[in-house]
Motif scaffolding. Structure first.
Motif, PDB file in Angstrom:
ATOM      1  N   GLU A 170      -2.416 -17.973 -52.131  1.00 59.59           N
ATOM      2  CA  GLU A 170      -2.776 -19.158 -51.176  1.00 59.59           C
ATOM      3  C   GLU A 170      -1.140 -19.685 -51.175  1.00 59.59           C
ATOM      4  O   GLU A 170      -0.906 -19.797 -52.241  1.00 59.59           O
ATOM      5  CB  GLU A 170      -3.777 -20.010 -51.555  1.00 59.59           C
ATOM      6  N   PHE A 171      -0.862 -19.930 -49.865  1.00 59.49           N
ATOM      7  CA  PHE A 171       0.676 -20.525 -50.150  1.00 59.49           C
ATOM      8  C   PHE A 171       0.941 -21.342 -48.527  1.00 59.49           C
ATOM      9  O   PHE A 171      -0.011 -21.259 -47.811  1.00 59.49           O
ATOM     10  CB  PHE A 171       1.715 -19.227 -50.147  1.00 59.49           C
ATOM     11  N   GLU A 172       2.190 -21.858 -48.529  1.00 60.20           N
ATOM     12  CA  GLU A 172       2.533 -22.862 -47.622  1.00 60.20           C
ATOM     13  C   GLU A 172       3.551 -22.092 -46.823  1.00 60.20           C
ATOM     14  O   GLU A 172       4.625 -22.090 -47.391  1.00 60.20           O
ATOM     15  CB  GLU A 172       2.648 -23.989 -47.813  1.00 60.20           C
ATOM     16  N   GLN A 173       3.567 -22.075 -45.466  1.00 58.52           N
ATOM     17  CA  GLN A 173       4.588 -21.504 -44.900  1.00 58.52           C
ATOM     18  C   GLN A 173       5.156 -22.730 -43.951  1.00 58.52           C
ATOM     19  O   GLN A 173       4.531 -23.647 -43.281  1.00 58.52           O
ATOM     20  CB  GLN A 173       4.315 -20.640 -43.788  1.00 58.52           C
ATOM     21  N   MET A 174       6.760 -22.550 -43.617  1.00 58.92           N
ATOM     22  CA  MET A 174       7.505 -23.561 -42.604  1.00 58.92           C
ATOM     23  C   MET A 174       7.816 -22.514 -41.759  1.00 58.92           C
ATOM     24  O   MET A 174       8.852 -21.627 -42.010  1.00 58.92           O
ATOM     25  CB  MET A 174       8.493 -24.057 -43.356  1.00 58.92           C
ATOM     26  N   GLU A 175       7.287 -22.548 -40.514  1.00 60.32           N
ATOM     27  CA  GLU A 175       7.763 -21.595 -39.495  1.00 60.32           C
ATOM     28  C   GLU A 175       7.974 -22.128 -38.208  1.00 60.32           C
ATOM     29  O   GLU A 175       7.333 -23.000 -37.887  1.00 60.32           O
ATOM     30  CB  GLU A 175       6.701 -20.308 -39.476  1.00 60.32           C
ATOM     31  N   ALA A 176       8.833 -21.768 -37.479  1.00 59.68           N
ATOM     32  CA  ALA A 176       9.344 -21.942 -36.350  1.00 59.68           C
ATOM     33  C   ALA A 176       9.453 -20.698 -35.317  1.00 59.68           C
ATOM     34  O   ALA A 176       9.932 -19.596 -35.892  1.00 59.68           O
ATOM     35  CB  ALA A 176      10.677 -22.580 -36.243  1.00 59.68           C
ATOM     36  N   GLU A 177       8.950 -21.000 -34.167  1.00 59.00           N
ATOM     37  CA  GLU A 177       9.036 -19.754 -33.150  1.00 59.00           C
ATOM     38  C   GLU A 177       9.852 -20.299 -32.011  1.00 59.00           C
ATOM     39  O   GLU A 177       9.529 -21.305 -31.275  1.00 59.00           O
ATOM     40  CB  GLU A 177       7.939 -19.103 -32.524  1.00 59.00           C
ATOM     41  N   TYR A 178      11.141 -19.845 -31.818  1.00 60.89           N
ATOM     42  CA  TYR A 178      12.196 -20.357 -30.839  1.00 60.89           C
ATOM     43  C   TYR A 178      12.307 -19.247 -29.488  1.00 60.89           C
ATOM     44  O   TYR A 178      12.645 -18.051 -29.850  1.00 60.89           O
ATOM     45  CB  TYR A 178      13.607 -20.787 -31.602  1.00 60.89           C
ATOM     46  N   PHE A 179      11.680 -19.679 -28.410  1.00 58.23           N
ATOM     47  CA  PHE A 179      11.690 -18.994 -27.292  1.00 58.23           C
ATOM     48  C   PHE A 179      13.067 -18.878 -26.581  1.00 58.23           C
ATOM     49  O   PHE A 179      13.589 -19.929 -26.053  1.00 58.23           O
ATOM     50  CB  PHE A 179      10.458 -19.283 -26.519  1.00 58.23           C
ATOM     51  N   VAL A 180      13.375 -17.625 -26.298  1.00 56.57           N
ATOM     52  CA  VAL A 180      14.786 -17.492 -25.591  1.00 56.57           C
ATOM     53  C   VAL A 180      14.671 -16.528 -24.501  1.00 56.57           C
ATOM     54  O   VAL A 180      13.814 -15.438 -24.522  1.00 56.57           O
ATOM     55  CB  VAL A 180      15.776 -17.147 -26.440  1.00 56.57           C
ATOM     56  N   LYS A 181      15.617 -16.428 -23.622  1.00 58.28           N
ATOM     57  CA  LYS A 181      15.772 -15.474 -22.702  1.00 58.28           C
ATOM     58  C   LYS A 181      16.214 -13.995 -23.615  1.00 58.28           C
ATOM     59  O   LYS A 181      16.975 -14.276 -24.328  1.00 58.28           O
ATOM     60  CB  LYS A 181      16.959 -15.707 -21.563  1.00 58.28           C
ATOM     61  N   PRO A 182      15.714 -12.812 -23.283  1.00 52.30           N
ATOM     62  CA  PRO A 182      15.835 -11.597 -23.784  1.00 52.30           C
ATOM     63  C   PRO A 182      17.497 -11.525 -24.353  1.00 52.30           C
ATOM     64  O   PRO A 182      17.673 -11.103 -25.337  1.00 52.30           O
ATOM     65  CB  PRO A 182      15.475 -10.663 -23.066  1.00 52.30           C
ATOM     66  N   GLU A 183      18.258 -11.797 -23.063  1.00 47.16           N
ATOM     67  CA  GLU A 183      19.683 -11.623 -23.385  1.00 47.16           C
ATOM     68  C   GLU A 183      20.370 -12.546 -24.458  1.00 47.16           C
ATOM     69  O   GLU A 183      21.410 -12.063 -24.917  1.00 47.16           O
ATOM     70  CB  GLU A 183      20.499 -11.538 -22.111  1.00 47.16           C
ATOM     71  N   ASP A 184      19.652 -13.623 -24.748  1.00 50.16           N
ATOM     72  CA  ASP A 184      20.441 -14.608 -25.550  1.00 50.16           C
ATOM     73  C   ASP A 184      19.636 -14.558 -26.782  1.00 50.16           C
ATOM     74  O   ASP A 184      20.258 -15.005 -28.032  1.00 50.16           O
ATOM     75  CB  ASP A 184      20.107 -16.156 -25.216  1.00 50.16           C
ATOM     76  N   ALA A 185      19.038 -13.654 -27.284  1.00 45.69           N
ATOM     77  CA  ALA A 185      18.066 -13.487 -28.465  1.00 45.69           C
ATOM     78  C   ALA A 185      19.397 -13.326 -29.635  1.00 45.69           C
ATOM     79  O   ALA A 185      18.946 -13.869 -30.679  1.00 45.69           O
ATOM     80  CB  ALA A 185      17.001 -12.367 -28.368  1.00 45.69           C
ATOM     81  N   GLY A 186      20.168 -12.308 -29.180  1.00 45.65           N
ATOM     82  CA  GLY A 186      21.068 -11.804 -30.488  1.00 45.65           C
ATOM     83  C   GLY A 186      21.896 -13.184 -31.140  1.00 45.65           C
ATOM     84  O   GLY A 186      21.919 -13.274 -32.289  1.00 45.65           O
ATOM     85  N   VAL A 187      22.559 -13.774 -30.204  1.00 46.51           N
ATOM     86  CA  VAL A 187      23.273 -14.988 -30.412  1.00 46.51           C
ATOM     87  C   VAL A 187      22.645 -16.116 -31.026  1.00 46.51           C
ATOM     88  O   VAL A 187      22.885 -16.505 -32.107  1.00 46.51           O
ATOM     89  CB  VAL A 187      23.960 -15.448 -28.992  1.00 46.51           C
ATOM     90  N   VAL A 188      21.191 -16.183 -30.652  1.00 52.33           N
ATOM     91  CA  VAL A 188      20.470 -17.490 -31.036  1.00 52.33           C
ATOM     92  C   VAL A 188      20.191 -17.259 -32.481  1.00 52.33           C
ATOM     93  O   VAL A 188      19.765 -17.897 -33.455  1.00 52.33           O
ATOM     94  CB  VAL A 188      19.468 -17.785 -30.161  1.00 52.33           C
ATOM     95  N   HIS A 189      19.758 -15.961 -32.760  1.00 52.15           N
ATOM     96  CA  HIS A 189      19.368 -15.072 -34.061  1.00 52.15           C
ATOM     97  C   HIS A 189      20.346 -15.686 -34.929  1.00 52.15           C
ATOM     98  O   HIS A 189      20.027 -16.216 -36.029  1.00 52.15           O
ATOM     99  CB  HIS A 189      19.119 -13.771 -33.778  1.00 52.15           C
ATOM    100  N   GLN A 190      21.471 -15.199 -34.567  1.00 48.74           N
ATOM    101  CA  GLN A 190      22.638 -15.811 -35.664  1.00 48.74           C
ATOM    102  C   GLN A 190      22.909 -17.184 -36.089  1.00 48.74           C
ATOM    103  O   GLN A 190      23.154 -17.427 -37.204  1.00 48.74           O
ATOM    104  CB  GLN A 190      24.087 -15.175 -35.160  1.00 48.74           C
TER     105      GLN A 190
END
Ligand SMILES: [Zn+2]
Length: 442
Positions: free
Chosen positions: A198-218
């Motif tokens: 049993e554990f606690e998470q801190m999660e975010a899902e950040y939605f982007v245009k597919p072509e922006d995913a690489g830069v936003v990931h970094q």
């Protein structure tokens, strides 16, 4: 390797009320832990720092608190029913169960880590064991009423993607973040609060245009790394590790872990993954709902990609504790200090009457204490001699000790002692609030 051992940390946590074993009076429950009076404050401060950094200090992320129990179809769509499994083997000698891929040895020739017996994986092939914890909803216990305790908070965000977008009029890019409990029936949990069921998470899902995913990931990798460093983690004990293509989860295109050098070695604190459009695509397919996004500028319809920073609260707490722990030699005796960042310290100040049998001193101390507690987490302690009280506060990371003595009754000044430097200042009581405010506390 850091000089502090896990035994030292576990013992401090129990002795000073950070972490207790769950149901300890009944012999404990395997790898389940309770957070004591100081642990709950530390955890709250960590979650608060994360919430500020991921939501309040940005203008493109919304908060969420989704339920632990979800429709079972969610876990079919997400791939958890099919694929959230570990290979499990029984030791032929002692009958204990292990994860086959964690056993010492090579290939099919492994050894039992407990009794040392040989485990031949060819004749004793591992069974796939699903890590989700099950329960039943409603009065009938059968397969139609089976629900799962969520193994990650992420799916609660994906199924609310359209709700949040529509209710908050969001355009890409935007994110949804939440903090909450998750459950995994780990075969081999361990290392104190590092890997638990049993554990606690801190999660975010950040939605982007597919072509922006690489830069936003970094960008997210950098931002999350800085969060740990800004909260005082020593840079040489923090590193980034990019996943090789053969260790990526089925949904991920890329993933980088933030690792901390624990006493048991480099281990993951947080993963930042590019999940592509895997989850939204699966949920659209399984629910029959349109989860596409219509770009208002180009009029194009598409499923957004998702960048996911996913950290563990318990792991972060352990890392901050390990990182902050130090022992010093002061005038021939040992001083243990928990040098936690001011934002994380469970108690910001302690008010200590030098003589507890002098009513005027006690009265003045109580007055200072009740004034301060409206602004900061402050404790009153008169349970020992001053030297002992200082050491106790050092050991739990209290930032300031405010001492009231005989002189205070005459000049209205108190001694304020700082945790790290042990520097002592005489401060007028009227200026105490301002003094602590200057230090970034009140
Ligand atoms: Zn064995």
């Amino acid at each position: 390797m850091p000089e502090v051992s896990m035994d030292t940390i576990v013992s401090l946590c129990k002795r000073r009320g950070f972490v207790f074993q769950s149901s300890e009076i009944y012999g404990g429950l395997g790898s389940v832990w309770d957070y004591g009076p100081l642990g709950v404050e530390l955890k709250k401060n960590i979650k608060n720092a994360w919430w500020c950094s991921v939501i309040y200090e940005r203008d493109d992320v919304e908060g969420l608190d989704s339920a632990i129990l979800m429709h079972p179809a969610v876990w079919k769509a997400s791939g958890h029913i099919e694929g959230f499994t570990d290979p499990l083997v029984d030791c032929p000698a002692c009958r204990k169960r292990f994860r086959a891929d964690h056993l010492p040895g090579e290939g099919n020739c492994r050894r039992c880590p407990d009794c040392g017996a040989e485990i031949d994986l060819e004749n004793n092939p591992p069974r796939m064991f699903n890590l989700m914890l099950k329960t039943f909803l409603g009065p009938v216990e059968d397969s139609s009423s089976t629900v799962y305790l969520r193994p990650e908070t992420a799916q609660g965000i994906f199924v609310n993607f359209a709700n949040v977008r529509n209710s908050r009029f969001r355009k890409l890019p935007f994110g949804i973040a939440q903090i909450g409990k998750s459950f995994r029936n780990e075969i081999t949990p361990g290392n104190f609060i590092f890997r638990t069921r049993e554990f606690e998470q801190m999660e975010a899902e950040y939605f982007v245009k597919p072509e922006d995913a690489g830069v936003v990931h970094q960008e997210w990798i950098k931002q999350r790394q800085e969060w740990y460093l800004n909260l005082g983690i020593q840079p040489e004990r923090l590193r980034l590790r990019e996943h090789a293509s053969n260790e990526l989860a089925h949904y991920a295109q890329a993933c980088t872990d933030i690792e901390y050098l624990f006493p048991f070695g480099w281990s993951e604190l947080e993963g930042i993954a590019n999940r592509r459009d895997f989850d939204l695509r699966q949920h659209a397919e399984h629910s029959g709902k349109d989860l596409t996004y219509l770009d208002p500028a180009t009029k194009e319809r598409f499923l957004p990609y998702v960048i996911e920073p996913s950290g563990g609260v318990d792991r972060a707490a352990l890392a901050f504790l390990v990182d902050a722990y130090r022992e010093e030699e002061v005038k021939g005796s040992k001083r243990v200090v928990l040098g936690l960042h001011p934002e994380l310290a469970p108690i910001k100040a302690a008010v200590l009457p030098l003589l507890r049998n002098r009513p005027e001193i006690v009265e003045m101390s109580r007055k200072i204490y009740t004034g301060l507690r409206k602004k900061i987490v402050v404790k009153y302690d008169d349970t020992g001699a001053i030297g002992k009280l200082y050491r106790r506060q050092d050991e739990i990371g209290t930032l300031y000790c405010v001492t009231v003595d005989v002189q205070s009754l005459e000049d209205n000044q108190v001694t304020v002692r700082e945790r790290d430097t042990m520097r002592q200042d005489r401060i007028n009581v009227e200026r105490l609030n301002e003094y602590l405010t200057d230090k970034g506390l009140a």
